[in-house]
Design an enzyme around this catalytic site. Sequence first.
Site, PDB file in Angstrom:
ATOM      1  CG  ASP A  45       5.445  -2.177 -29.802  1.00  0.00           C
ATOM      2  OD1 ASP A  45       4.429  -1.775 -29.212  1.00  0.00           O
ATOM      3  OD2 ASP A  45       5.671  -3.384 -30.035  1.00  0.00           O
ATOM      4  CG  LEU A  46       7.083  -2.915 -23.434  1.00  0.00           C
ATOM      5  CD1 LEU A  46       8.495  -2.499 -23.060  1.00  0.00           C
ATOM      6  CD2 LEU A  46       6.142  -2.625 -22.266  1.00  0.00           C
ATOM      7  CG  ASP A  47       4.444  -7.948 -26.322  1.00  0.00           C
ATOM      8  OD1 ASP A  47       5.402  -8.721 -26.161  1.00  0.00           O
ATOM      9  OD2 ASP A  47       3.308  -8.323 -26.662  1.00  0.00           O
ATOM     10  CB  THR A 100       5.552  -9.052 -22.358  1.00  0.00           C
ATOM     11  OG1 THR A 100       5.664  -7.990 -23.307  1.00  0.00           O
ATOM     12  CG2 THR A 100       6.368  -8.695 -21.141  1.00  0.00           C
ATOM     13  CE  LYS A 156       3.454 -12.221 -30.988  1.00  0.00           C
ATOM     14  NZ  LYS A 156       4.578 -12.853 -31.659  1.00  0.00           N
ATOM     15  CB  SER A 172       3.692   0.332 -25.221  1.00  0.00           C
ATOM     16  OG  SER A 172       3.052  -0.849 -24.789  1.00  0.00           O
ATOM     17  CB  ALA A 173      -1.253  -1.328 -27.161  1.00  0.00           C
ATOM     18  CE  LYS A 178       1.290   0.950 -30.693  1.00  0.00           C
ATOM     19  NZ  LYS A 178       2.364   0.061 -30.211  1.00  0.00           N
ATOM     20  CD  GLU A 197       4.391  -1.188 -33.279  1.00  0.00           C
ATOM     21  OE1 GLU A 197       4.330  -2.428 -33.388  1.00  0.00           O
ATOM     22  OE2 GLU A 197       3.768  -0.565 -32.423  1.00  0.00           O
ATOM     23  CG  ASP A 198       5.986  -6.589 -32.215  1.00  0.00           C
ATOM     24  OD1 ASP A 198       5.487  -5.514 -31.837  1.00  0.00           O
ATOM     25  OD2 ASP A 198       5.628  -7.697 -31.782  1.00  0.00           O
TER      26      ASP A 198
HETATM   27  P1  B16 Z   1      -2.003  -4.786 -21.427  1.00  0.00           P
HETATM   28  P2  B16 Z   1       2.781  -3.398 -27.285  1.00  0.00           P
HETATM   29  C1  B16 Z   1       0.670  -4.769 -26.396  1.00  0.00           C
HETATM   30  O1  B16 Z   1       1.962  -4.256 -26.177  1.00  0.00           O
HETATM   31  C2  B16 Z   1       0.727  -6.265 -26.615  1.00  0.00           C
HETATM   32  O2  B16 Z   1       1.451  -6.562 -27.805  1.00  0.00           O
HETATM   33  C3  B16 Z   1      -0.652  -6.813 -26.733  1.00  0.00           C
HETATM   34  O3  B16 Z   1      -0.623  -8.218 -26.916  1.00  0.00           O
HETATM   35  C4  B16 Z   1      -1.457  -6.450 -25.477  1.00  0.00           C
HETATM   36  O4  B16 Z   1      -2.794  -6.903 -25.593  1.00  0.00           O
HETATM   37  C5  B16 Z   1      -1.424  -4.936 -25.310  1.00  0.00           C
HETATM   38  O5  B16 Z   1      -0.086  -4.484 -25.220  1.00  0.00           O
HETATM   39  C6  B16 Z   1      -2.168  -4.488 -24.062  1.00  0.00           C
HETATM   40  O6  B16 Z   1      -1.465  -4.920 -22.926  1.00  0.00           O
HETATM   41  O7  B16 Z   1      -3.045  -5.852 -21.225  1.00  0.00           O
HETATM   42  O8  B16 Z   1      -0.753  -4.998 -20.605  1.00  0.00           O
HETATM   43  O9  B16 Z   1      -2.574  -3.396 -21.259  1.00  0.00           O
HETATM   44  O10 B16 Z   1       3.210  -4.369 -28.338  1.00  0.00           O
HETATM   45  O11 B16 Z   1       1.876  -2.295 -27.794  1.00  0.00           O
HETATM   46  O12 B16 Z   1       3.941  -2.858 -26.473  1.00  0.00           O
HETATM   47 MG    MG Z   2       4.469  -4.974 -30.022  1.00  0.00          MG
END
Ligand code: B16
Ligand code: MG
Length: 212
Positions: free
Chosen positions: A7-9, A15, A43, A112-113, A143, A167-168
């Site tokens: 996962d990224l964030d 971020t 998140k 990542s989302a 997810k 994953e966090d």
């Molecule tokens: P964006 P992850 C997620 O990243 C974030 O945790 C989440 O807070 C955010 O809303 C989502 O990405 C969408 O991000 O607006 O940049 O498309 O944890 O899945 O890496």
């Molecule tokens: Mg995350």
Amino acid sequence: MSAFIFDLDGVLVDTAKYHFQSWSAVADKYGLGFDAALNEKLKGVSRRRSFEIIVGHNGRAVDDYDVSEILNEKNRLYLQFIASINASELLPGTIDILSACKRHGIYIALGSASKNARYILEQTQILHYFDIIVDGNDVTKAKPDPQVFQLASRTLGLKNEECTVFEDSIAGIQAAQQANMHTVGIGDSNILTLADITIPDLSYFDFKLLHK
Ligand code: B16
Ligand code: MG
């Protein structure tokens, strides 16, 4: 072969604080209450779903808003915040585990989302480590649906059981488990109770942990 899917964030890069600042500004503008506790619920959740959660928390209806415009507004702010991020924002242990994967011949995937994932990997100078990237632009189901991780394993030509997900978020751990993948929770073991193992951050990772 096997793969580590990151996962990224909250796993590789922090971020979340920029998502928080962008959502705060948007919420203020539209008279919606928003605080750090509510931000925790966003998140791992898609941009659209994040807005639905904020609106729902305020007892309001999504239909009362021009959702597409608000999501664009939020993303414009977010892009301003992340325009100047660099490798100093990588979370502890990131480079070590990516380098170790290369040494051990383990595929590296992103799951990542975020629709801004590729840009963030470029800005933090870790894009070149990744064999494949699956992000918010590639999936139709967020997810805890396992789609993002299943797409990663399928693209790599691996069985799901050959993949380990880092994953966090609770939703992310649930998604990986639905796909029958191994799970490493990053954060608090009292929160990520479903994960096979949980470590505070990637600097605590040791390959021996996977064989316990
Ligand atoms: P964006 P992850 C997620 O990243 C974030 O945790 C989440 O807070 C955010 O809303 C989502 O990405 C969408 O991000 O607006 O940049 O498309 O944890 O899945 O890496
Ligand atoms: Mg995350």
